[in-house]
Motif scaffolding. Structure first.
Motif, PDB file in Angstrom:
ATOM      1  N   THR A 109      -8.442  51.055  47.954  1.00 54.00           N
ATOM      2  CA  THR A 109      -8.383  52.398  48.526  1.00 54.00           C
ATOM      3  C   THR A 109      -9.450  53.299  47.912  1.00 54.00           C
ATOM      4  O   THR A 109     -10.150  54.018  48.631  1.00 54.00           O
ATOM      5  CB  THR A 109      -6.977  53.003  48.338  1.00 54.00           C
ATOM      6  OG1 THR A 109      -6.036  52.194  49.054  1.00 54.00           O
ATOM      7  CG2 THR A 109      -6.910  54.427  48.833  1.00 54.00           C
ATOM      8  N   ARG A 120      -7.506  58.306  53.362  1.00 51.94           N
ATOM      9  CA  ARG A 120      -6.380  57.506  52.856  1.00 51.94           C
ATOM     10  C   ARG A 120      -5.703  56.785  54.021  1.00 51.94           C
ATOM     11  O   ARG A 120      -5.320  55.634  53.908  1.00 51.94           O
ATOM     12  CB  ARG A 120      -5.391  58.424  52.120  1.00 51.94           C
ATOM     13  CG  ARG A 120      -4.127  57.735  51.650  1.00 51.94           C
ATOM     14  CD  ARG A 120      -4.480  56.695  50.592  1.00 51.94           C
ATOM     15  NE  ARG A 120      -3.387  55.791  50.359  1.00 51.94           N
ATOM     16  CZ  ARG A 120      -2.951  55.467  49.159  1.00 51.94           C
ATOM     17  NH1 ARG A 120      -3.500  55.980  48.079  1.00 51.94           N
ATOM     18  NH2 ARG A 120      -1.976  54.609  49.027  1.00 51.94           N
ATOM     19  N   ALA A 123      -7.783  53.777  54.959  1.00 52.19           N
ATOM     20  CA  ALA A 123      -7.616  52.744  53.933  1.00 52.19           C
ATOM     21  C   ALA A 123      -6.262  52.050  54.091  1.00 52.19           C
ATOM     22  O   ALA A 123      -6.171  50.817  53.975  1.00 52.19           O
ATOM     23  CB  ALA A 123      -7.757  53.352  52.542  1.00 52.19           C
TER      24      ALA A 123
END
Length: 192
Positions: A109, A120, A123
């Motif tokens: 991440t 985020r 990811a």
């Protein structure tokens, strides 16, 4: 199913469907960028138009595309920039692709969110759909939060804390449970 009443109902109700892994890291991340902040159906339509542009979906081929053609496929100027930056990162070898299988979720991440346009959320989608990590809880996904609200809270607003509490019963399979929640909301299977 044994630990969660909603999953006990949803899994059999959805029939013979399953979370599938995509084999190409670049394509998975590109699909995730295209899918940011749009419905599954809209993302698929734009992806189909974009994917028809290069002879094959590779970083080098994306870098050869004309910006106007990418925009005409339905991509915003910002998403075009993100896709080009992603292609540059792959094409120049800036990513540790060969090490990803051995890296933990947080390390991957951190590497991915350093790329412009990779959030985020993106990811998390990568961890779920490319690396098939079983225990990712994508709290930034509005559809997941909406699904938790519908299935667990009778449509009342849900906080991240509420979602984490629900997900406690899903561990170590948060990715799978999230996929079933998404699938319950959309007729098209969710995959990036």
């Amino acid at each position: 199913m044994k630990k969660d009443r909603v999953m006990k109902r949803l899994i059999p109700q959805l029939g013979d469907v399953a979370l599938t892994q995509r084999g190409d890291a670049f394509t998975t991340l590109a699909r995730s960028i295209v899918g940011q902040q749009v419905s599954v159906a809209s993302a698929q339509k734009v992806w189909d138009a974009f994917a028809a542009l290069p002879p094959s979906m590779t970083p080098a081929n994306v870098l050869k595309l004309k910006i106007d053609d990418m925009r005409a496929a339905g991509l915003s100027a910002r998403k075009v920039d993100y896709l080009v930056d992603l292609a540059v990162h792959f094409d120049t070898g800036r990513l540790h692709v060969k090490d990803w299988d051995a890296m933990d979720d947080d390390a991957i991440t951190r590497e991915l969110v350093a790329i412009r346009g990779i959030s985020r959320w993106t990811a998390d989608m990568f961890l779920i759909f490319h690396l098939a990590r079983p225990n990712v809880m994508p709290l930034d996904d509005a559809s997941l939060i909406s699904g938790i609200s519908q299935h667990y809270f009778s449509g009342d607003p849900v906080s991240r804390s509420d979602a984490r509490e629900v997900a406690d019963a899903w561990k170590p399979w948060c990715s799978v449970a999230s996929w079933y929640i998404w699938r319950s909301l959309a007729p098209l299977p969710v995959d990036y």
